[in-house]
Motif scaffolding. Structure first.
Motif, short mmCIF file in Angstrom:
data_model
loop_
_atom_site.label_atom_id
_atom_site.label_comp_id
_atom_site.label_asym_id
_atom_site.label_seq_id
_atom_site.Cartn_x
_atom_site.Cartn_y
_atom_site.Cartn_z
N GLN A 54 5.62 31.48 -29.05
CA GLN A 54 5.02 32.00 -27.82
C GLN A 54 5.32 33.49 -27.67
O GLN A 54 4.44 34.27 -27.31
N PHE A 55 6.57 33.89 -27.96
CA PHE A 55 6.94 35.30 -27.89
C PHE A 55 6.08 36.13 -28.86
O PHE A 55 5.52 37.16 -28.49
N ALA A 56 6.00 35.68 -30.11
CA ALA A 56 5.23 36.41 -31.13
C ALA A 56 3.75 36.49 -30.76
O ALA A 56 3.12 37.54 -30.91
N ALA A 57 3.19 35.39 -30.27
CA ALA A 57 1.78 35.39 -29.87
C ALA A 57 1.55 36.35 -28.70
O ALA A 57 0.53 37.05 -28.65
N ALA A 75 -1.98 54.47 -29.20
CA ALA A 75 -1.59 54.55 -30.60
C ALA A 75 -0.36 53.68 -30.87
O ALA A 75 -0.16 53.18 -31.97
N ASP A 76 0.46 53.49 -29.83
CA ASP A 76 1.67 52.66 -29.94
C ASP A 76 1.31 51.24 -29.53
O ASP A 76 0.85 51.00 -28.42
N ARG A 77 1.55 50.30 -30.41
CA ARG A 77 1.15 48.91 -30.14
C ARG A 77 2.33 47.96 -30.19
O ARG A 77 2.16 46.75 -30.23
N VAL A 78 3.54 48.50 -30.16
CA VAL A 78 4.75 47.69 -30.18
C VAL A 78 5.26 47.54 -28.75
O VAL A 78 5.32 48.52 -28.01
N VAL A 79 5.59 46.32 -28.37
CA VAL A 79 6.07 46.04 -27.01
C VAL A 79 7.44 45.35 -27.11
O VAL A 79 7.53 44.13 -27.17
N PRO A 80 8.51 46.16 -27.11
CA PRO A 80 9.85 45.57 -27.15
C PRO A 80 10.23 44.98 -25.79
O PRO A 80 9.49 45.11 -24.82
N ARG A 81 11.40 44.38 -25.75
CA ARG A 81 11.93 43.85 -24.48
C ARG A 81 12.74 44.92 -23.77
O ARG A 81 13.54 45.61 -24.38
N ASP A 82 12.53 44.99 -22.46
CA ASP A 82 13.36 45.79 -21.58
C ASP A 82 14.73 45.10 -21.54
O ASP A 82 14.81 43.91 -21.80
N PRO A 83 15.83 45.79 -21.20
CA PRO A 83 17.14 45.12 -21.13
C PRO A 83 17.15 43.89 -20.22
O PRO A 83 17.92 42.97 -20.44
N ASP A 84 16.25 43.85 -19.22
CA ASP A 84 16.20 42.68 -18.33
C ASP A 84 15.30 41.57 -18.88
O ASP A 84 15.12 40.54 -18.25
N GLY A 85 14.71 41.79 -20.06
CA GLY A 85 13.90 40.75 -20.70
C GLY A 85 12.40 40.93 -20.55
O GLY A 85 11.63 40.28 -21.22
N ARG A 86 11.98 41.81 -19.64
CA ARG A 86 10.54 42.02 -19.45
C ARG A 86 9.95 42.82 -20.60
O ARG A 86 10.65 43.62 -21.23
N PRO A 87 8.65 42.65 -20.85
CA PRO A 87 8.01 43.47 -21.89
C PRO A 87 8.00 44.94 -21.48
O PRO A 87 7.75 45.27 -20.33
N LEU A 88 8.28 45.81 -22.43
CA LEU A 88 8.33 47.25 -22.18
C LEU A 88 7.13 47.90 -22.87
O LEU A 88 7.14 48.16 -24.06
N PHE A 89 6.07 48.10 -22.08
CA PHE A 89 4.83 48.68 -22.61
C PHE A 89 4.97 50.19 -22.78
O PHE A 89 5.77 50.82 -22.09
N GLY A 135 1.34 47.16 -18.67
CA GLY A 135 0.72 45.88 -19.00
C GLY A 135 1.62 44.72 -18.65
O GLY A 135 2.72 44.89 -18.12
N SER A 136 1.13 43.55 -18.98
CA SER A 136 1.85 42.32 -18.69
C SER A 136 1.42 41.26 -19.70
O SER A 136 0.31 41.32 -20.24
N ILE A 137 2.31 40.30 -19.95
CA ILE A 137 2.07 39.22 -20.91
C ILE A 137 2.34 37.89 -20.24
O ILE A 137 3.26 37.76 -19.43
#
Length: 188
Positions: free
Chosen positions: A31-34, A49-63, A69-71
């Motif tokens: 689910q995370f990868a998808a 140009a940047d398409r990588v979305v790491p996790r914020d320290p609190d676990g949220r996606p960091l666009f 954005g949101s997932i």
């Protein structure tokens, strides 16, 4: 193959959505990868140009900066929404049934009386995703402290929903199709 899913009617034209199926065995890692694949597709469509979305320290996606954005995902489908220029974005997708007991817990009396069908125009699933999407958008502004999604209050406004919490509000657009509800909240 991911089902055809469209952004709800009325959402800003610059909204980009990515969809990706969750592969077997449909667990948290898949689910995370998808979700990240859906985010990469939405970012590409939005022109990032940047398409990588790491996790914020609190676990949220960091666009990437400039591409909020949101997932969200179900067991079998992930979706991501990106809206360049927005302050915050929230998306939620659900295929679960909202029971009457859940509805009594999650929705306020006024929401159940005025928004739920047959009196209102929304299903319990639609109101559930609206609250989740709004929570994500409102939570991203960071000024509201700790709260949970069901504490947002939904009300009709100009043909869509407005979600509010402690004086802050966000419009929410909802779309449903065959056992799947999608909501997008965009804070400008």
């Amino acid at each position: 193959m991911a089902p055809e899913l469209e952004v709800p009617v009325g959402v800003a034209a610059e909204t980009s959505m990515g969809i990706h199926p969750v592969p077997w065995p449909h667990g948290p890692a898949q689910q995370f990868a998808a979700g990240r694949c859906a985010a990469a597709a939405a970012l590409a469509s939005a022109g990032s140009a940047d398409r990588v979305v790491p996790r914020d320290p609190d676990g949220r996606p960091l666009f990437p900066r400039g591409f909020p954005g949101s997932i969200s995902h179900t067991e079998h489908l992930a979706v991501a929404v990106v809206v360049p220029g927005a302050e915050a974005v929230g998306v939620d997708i659900e295929n679960a049934t909202v029971t009457e007991r859940m509805a009594r817990f999650v929705f306020r009396e006024r929401e159940r009386r005025t928004l739920l069908a047959p009196v209102g125009r929304y299903s319990a699933g639609e109101l559930f995703v609206a609250k989740e999407a709004a929570f994500k958008a409102l939570n991203r502004i960071g000024a509201l402290g700790d709260f949970v999604f069901w504490q947002t209050e939904l009300s009709p406004s100009d043909g869509l929903l407005t979600a509010s919490y402690h004086g802050e509000s966000v419009p929410v657009w909802v779309r449903s199709q065959t056992d799947l509800s999608l909501a997008v909240a965009i804070r400008r």
